[in-house]
Design a protein around this motif. Sequence first.
Motif, PDB file in Angstrom:
ATOM      1  N   PHE A 153      -6.887  -9.659 -19.226  1.00 55.27           N
ATOM      2  CA  PHE A 153      -6.027  -9.460 -20.069  1.00 55.27           C
ATOM      3  C   PHE A 153      -5.628  -8.071 -20.420  1.00 55.27           C
ATOM      4  O   PHE A 153      -6.265  -7.372 -21.199  1.00 55.27           O
ATOM      5  N   THR A 154      -4.371  -7.470 -20.142  1.00 55.80           N
ATOM      6  CA  THR A 154      -4.259  -6.122 -20.483  1.00 55.80           C
ATOM      7  C   THR A 154      -3.777  -5.776 -21.861  1.00 55.80           C
ATOM      8  O   THR A 154      -3.787  -4.622 -22.391  1.00 55.80           O
ATOM      9  N   GLY A 155      -3.219  -6.853 -22.215  1.00 55.16           N
ATOM     10  CA  GLY A 155      -2.489  -6.393 -23.705  1.00 55.16           C
ATOM     11  C   GLY A 155      -1.206  -5.816 -23.320  1.00 55.16           C
ATOM     12  O   GLY A 155      -0.934  -5.703 -22.151  1.00 55.16           O
ATOM     13  N   TYR A 156      -0.515  -5.161 -24.271  1.00 57.43           N
ATOM     14  CA  TYR A 156       0.918  -4.438 -24.277  1.00 57.43           C
ATOM     15  C   TYR A 156       0.710  -3.360 -23.194  1.00 57.43           C
ATOM     16  O   TYR A 156      -0.162  -2.585 -23.298  1.00 57.43           O
ATOM     17  N   VAL A 157       1.557  -3.175 -22.074  1.00 59.78           N
ATOM     18  CA  VAL A 157       1.575  -2.115 -21.229  1.00 59.78           C
ATOM     19  C   VAL A 157       2.332  -1.301 -21.650  1.00 59.78           C
ATOM     20  O   VAL A 157       3.711  -1.250 -21.383  1.00 59.78           O
ATOM     21  N   GLU A 158       1.937  -0.119 -22.055  1.00 59.67           N
ATOM     22  CA  GLU A 158       2.822   1.161 -22.225  1.00 59.67           C
ATOM     23  C   GLU A 158       3.747   1.578 -20.969  1.00 59.67           C
ATOM     24  O   GLU A 158       3.277   1.282 -19.793  1.00 59.67           O
ATOM     25  N   GLU A 159       4.725   1.937 -21.128  1.00 63.43           N
ATOM     26  CA  GLU A 159       5.450   2.406 -20.078  1.00 63.43           C
ATOM     27  C   GLU A 159       4.923   3.475 -19.087  1.00 63.43           C
ATOM     28  O   GLU A 159       5.166   3.210 -17.722  1.00 63.43           O
ATOM     29  N   ASN A 160       4.161   4.211 -19.323  1.00 63.87           N
ATOM     30  CA  ASN A 160       3.453   5.177 -18.380  1.00 63.87           C
ATOM     31  C   ASN A 160       2.482   4.414 -17.673  1.00 63.87           C
ATOM     32  O   ASN A 160       2.034   5.023 -16.583  1.00 63.87           O
ATOM     33  N   ASP A 161       2.041   3.182 -17.974  1.00 60.49           N
ATOM     34  CA  ASP A 161       1.118   2.530 -17.270  1.00 60.49           C
ATOM     35  C   ASP A 161       1.845   1.167 -16.305  1.00 60.49           C
ATOM     36  O   ASP A 161       1.021   0.650 -15.466  1.00 60.49           O
ATOM     37  N   VAL A 162       2.986   1.055 -16.316  1.00 58.04           N
ATOM     38  CA  VAL A 162       3.648   0.076 -15.494  1.00 58.04           C
ATOM     39  C   VAL A 162       3.400   0.443 -14.092  1.00 58.04           C
ATOM     40  O   VAL A 162       2.794  -0.684 -13.222  1.00 58.04           O
ATOM     41  N   GLU A 163       3.610   1.666 -13.554  1.00 56.11           N
ATOM     42  CA  GLU A 163       3.382   1.765 -12.271  1.00 56.11           C
ATOM     43  C   GLU A 163       2.085   1.369 -11.660  1.00 56.11           C
ATOM     44  O   GLU A 163       1.824   1.052 -10.621  1.00 56.11           O
ATOM     45  N   ARG A 164       1.037   2.078 -12.420  1.00 62.82           N
ATOM     46  CA  ARG A 164      -0.288   1.788 -12.060  1.00 62.82           C
ATOM     47  C   ARG A 164      -0.620   0.172 -11.921  1.00 62.82           C
ATOM     48  O   ARG A 164      -1.281  -0.516 -11.032  1.00 62.82           O
ATOM     49  N   ILE A 165      -0.046  -0.676 -12.772  1.00 66.39           N
ATOM     50  CA  ILE A 165      -0.415  -2.091 -13.009  1.00 66.39           C
ATOM     51  C   ILE A 165       0.148  -2.777 -11.555  1.00 66.39           C
ATOM     52  O   ILE A 165      -0.284  -3.626 -11.171  1.00 66.39           O
ATOM     53  N   PHE A 166       1.360  -2.208 -11.449  1.00 66.07           N
ATOM     54  CA  PHE A 166       2.223  -3.314 -10.507  1.00 66.07           C
ATOM     55  C   PHE A 166       1.416  -2.610  -8.942  1.00 66.07           C
ATOM     56  O   PHE A 166       1.360  -3.339  -7.962  1.00 66.07           O
ATOM     57  N   SER A 167       1.080  -1.108  -8.900  1.00 65.94           N
ATOM     58  CA  SER A 167       0.690  -0.699  -7.593  1.00 65.94           C
ATOM     59  C   SER A 167      -0.674  -1.180  -7.343  1.00 65.94           C
ATOM     60  O   SER A 167      -1.107  -1.590  -6.095  1.00 65.94           O
ATOM     61  N   ASP A 168      -1.461  -1.325  -8.378  1.00 68.38           N
ATOM     62  CA  ASP A 168      -2.756  -2.134  -8.181  1.00 68.38           C
ATOM     63  C   ASP A 168      -2.707  -3.618  -7.731  1.00 68.38           C
ATOM     64  O   ASP A 168      -3.746  -4.367  -7.287  1.00 68.38           O
ATOM     65  N   SER A 169      -1.626  -4.211  -7.869  1.00 69.35           N
ATOM     66  CA  SER A 169      -1.520  -5.488  -7.615  1.00 69.35           C
ATOM     67  C   SER A 169      -1.360  -5.938  -6.046  1.00 69.35           C
ATOM     68  O   SER A 169      -0.598  -5.230  -5.259  1.00 69.35           O
ATOM     69  N   THR A 170      -1.779  -7.138  -5.666  1.00 64.88           N
ATOM     70  CA  THR A 170      -1.582  -7.703  -4.398  1.00 64.88           C
ATOM     71  C   THR A 170      -0.320  -8.434  -4.223  1.00 64.88           C
ATOM     72  O   THR A 170       0.511  -8.343  -3.569  1.00 64.88           O
ATOM     73  N   ILE A 171      -0.176  -9.383  -5.206  1.00 64.23           N
ATOM     74  CA  ILE A 171       0.927 -10.163  -5.621  1.00 64.23           C
ATOM     75  C   ILE A 171       1.364 -10.390  -6.864  1.00 64.23           C
ATOM     76  O   ILE A 171       0.599 -10.332  -7.788  1.00 64.23           O
ATOM     77  N   VAL A 172       2.441 -10.250  -7.089  1.00 66.40           N
ATOM     78  CA  VAL A 172       3.364 -10.723  -8.524  1.00 66.40           C
ATOM     79  C   VAL A 172       3.502 -12.034  -8.744  1.00 66.40           C
ATOM     80  O   VAL A 172       4.455 -12.444  -7.791  1.00 66.40           O
ATOM     81  N   ALA A 173       3.072 -12.727  -9.606  1.00 71.46           N
ATOM     82  CA  ALA A 173       3.418 -14.048  -9.697  1.00 71.46           C
ATOM     83  C   ALA A 173       4.403 -14.424 -10.949  1.00 71.46           C
ATOM     84  O   ALA A 173       4.366 -13.521 -11.796  1.00 71.46           O
ATOM     85  N   PHE A 174       5.131 -15.348 -10.682  1.00 72.64           N
ATOM     86  CA  PHE A 174       5.957 -15.791 -11.918  1.00 72.64           C
ATOM     87  C   PHE A 174       5.990 -17.170 -12.297  1.00 72.64           C
ATOM     88  O   PHE A 174       6.707 -17.979 -11.854  1.00 72.64           O
ATOM     89  N   PRO A 175       4.856 -17.400 -13.231  1.00 75.86           N
ATOM     90  CA  PRO A 175       4.693 -18.825 -13.738  1.00 75.86           C
ATOM     91  C   PRO A 175       5.561 -19.228 -14.661  1.00 75.86           C
ATOM     92  O   PRO A 175       5.289 -19.326 -15.623  1.00 75.86           O
ATOM     93  N   TYR A 176       6.592 -19.278 -14.361  1.00 79.68           N
ATOM     94  CA  TYR A 176       7.831 -19.613 -15.220  1.00 79.68           C
ATOM     95  C   TYR A 176       8.311 -21.120 -15.115  1.00 79.68           C
ATOM     96  O   TYR A 176       8.213 -21.791 -13.908  1.00 79.68           O
ATOM     97  N   THR A 177       8.841 -21.541 -16.147  1.00 79.53           N
ATOM     98  CA  THR A 177       9.293 -23.083 -16.036  1.00 79.53           C
ATOM     99  C   THR A 177      10.805 -23.060 -16.272  1.00 79.53           C
ATOM    100  O   THR A 177      11.501 -23.946 -16.167  1.00 79.53           O
TER     101      THR A 177
END
Length: 401
Positions: free
Chosen positions: A270-294
């Motif tokens: 659980f990362t908590g709030y992601v500051e704008e400067n950390d967004v690229e790192r969070i996405f770049s480190d990911s294998t898949i982005v999931a959308f658990p939406y209803t």
Amino acid sequence: MKLAVVTAFPPSKVTLNEYGYHLVKNFVQKEEVSELVLMSDKTEAPKQLDFENCEKVKVNECWTFNSYANFFSIIRQVIKEKPETIFFNLQFVKFGDKKIPAALGLLLPMVLRLLGFKTMVLMHNILEQVDLENAGFTSNKLTQKIYNLIGTTLTRCILKANKVSVTINKYVDVLNAKYNTKNVVLIPHGTFESIKEPKFDLPAGPKKIMAFGKFGTYKKVEILIDAIVEIRKTNQEPIEVVIAGTDSPNTPGYLQSVKEKYAHVEGIIFTGYVEENDVERIFSDSTIVAFPYTSTTGSSGVLHQAGSYGKAVVMPDLGDLTLLVKDEGYKGEFFNPTCSSSLAKAISTILDDDTYRRRIAKTNFEAASSLSMDKIVDMYLNEFNIINSKKAKEKSLVSYI
């Protein structure tokens, strides 16, 4: 052009602050914009003006989330600044999640136009396309009817602006059909950063399945965690779940309850709030982005971000996500939003075939590249020029103030 932009802005946590940041960042790169008045919400820390040409920005912190005074304070500052064009970055709960402050804020584009100013509104969602129950507003049918009545009235007021832009083509059709409008234009959401070719190779370490946003209403992470637990039964490689974001304002305490419920499951971050400067790192480190939406409530900024960083996605086949796949060329594995086994299958389909993952990632990057934010801002500037080139046919009240 002296342009005023009414928006939340980092380090604010108010909705659409990230989009406001990238709008302002790209507006001031344009020669046509000589000065930009940032009419933002008040924050304790200074505004994040960490981009080129930030000297063009004049910060005017003139409103506060849920304040009844916003209506008057913004009007007062607009009259003081006298911008050539006023641009509103809006959704229905932009100025507050209390009914009266929210409604008063949405009246501003109409009132300011009546006062002689040129106004353009970007509406990220329209009530006609929002599932009020799944989006966390109300499950009571009578209350839903009242919300829809109020929403229709407020939409009519918003449409009194000189121009209104929406990010999905279907929204144009819905508004034209219901309100007989002639001033609604389609300008896509766009991708935040000017695109640079990402690396499609995966970083070393566990594969990360990431969900990004504000959770608890129509974004619920239990289905994602259950899906990973199921995948681990047959897949022995290390897999982590990354929950990047915070609770939705409508569901405080939601993520803490998830932490407690799944305390026995390893590999949940659980990362908590992601500051704008950390967004690229969070996405770049990911294998898949999931959308658990209803449900969905507008064009997905997260999908555009996933595309800009070259990521494969798994998403439910519903609402605005389906429209974005159709209209803008994004691609992903679809799943049933009520079934964790369906989500597990969608994730496994990508994890088990790296060639397929790369193909989806490259397709999404190409879709994002075609609509980078600098191109989107050019579209807005063209609309501003159209608005300002028309001879005013309305009697201005500014001279009487």
